[in-house]
Design a protein around this motif. Sequence first.
Motif: not given
Length: 376
Positions: A263-288
């Motif tokens: 069940p934990s793997i299923y939950m993590i797997a369903s969350i992964l696609p939604t986190t891409r924006h957050l990591f892009r946001r962090l990447h932009r912040r680091v670049q800034s």
Amino acid sequence: MAGPTPGSPEYLAETNDPGLDQRVSIVFAIIDTIFLAIFYVSRYYNPKAVGRPMLICNTLCYIFCLGSAATGILMTQIGGVGHHVTAVPVTTFQTWLQLSKVLEFTYTPAVMFAKLAALFLYHQVFEVTGYRRLIILIGVVIVLQGVISLILAFSICRPFRYFWTQAVDVNDGTCGNVMLFYKLYSVPSLATDLVMLIIPWPILLKLQMPIAEKIGLMLTFLAASMGIITCALRFSVFFTTPLFSDATWYASGGPMIYALVEPSIYMIASILPTTRHLFRRLHRRVQSLGSRGGGGGGNSTGGKSAELGVMESNNTIGSAKKKGQPGGGGDVWQGDATTTTSQEELTSEQWYQSREEWRRPSGEATPGALEEGRRK
């Protein structure tokens, strides 16, 4: 070399890594908490990417996963896990049977809600009628499987308590074939996993977008289907491990580990696609921050150029949308002209880009940008 003779002192003293279930339970409880926190933060900054149904499903899945983790720890502490069943007191074996029944009632809804969360994500992303009908059909199958499994878990032994009282009095009631129930549950679960693995690929393979971006999306959705691995392992283990021949011994690792982890793997797997924006946001912040750290007047010019680039991109997207054309940028997380970088909608609308749009040189203005220039 043959093992100790059953019933001998050496046999009774054997252990099968008694603390394994506890360690796995603690580790995945921590991992689940971290991923759910990331999920909440990602939704906070980008509510459009995560609908309320997905939020509810992942939250409920997390609660049931914590229940499974607590059950796994208790199995180790008071259930005799890792020891031969003949080496533990009958009352301890009864406790293990009670806890394994609790695990059935936490595992089944946890898997169901995690899969539904992934399906809600797919339904939001793939704006194709045929795909959405298939997604709804799979969701119905998953809900029916979960409901039927819970009903069978309640009714497979008559009376209900006989599941654990049979360790003391075999004449206290009757039970169906519990191992057959576990095996049959795995079949539709594996089938729905396979369909969920296949669903995104016909659309992903037809995308007109830069290769690097396309590969990134494919890897994201491939990661979102990794629950099938644990499901397949659990499926094979239930057909090869005689669990109830020595229940507390085989409960350390094998079937119980997969019941705790899946069940934990299923939950993590369903969350992964939604986190891409957050990591892009962090990447932009680091670049800034990195560009600011460069210092000097050139840094100021670079900052203004970046701001102008963002404004021009938004204007281009807005102009394209007004004319009914695909928006600029082939990113599933890309929003419209009124969307800020904090809220990028998660749909496939922006995936379909014309070949000319992608082949246009970077310095060439888009039709939308030209129109904006003429207006000015």
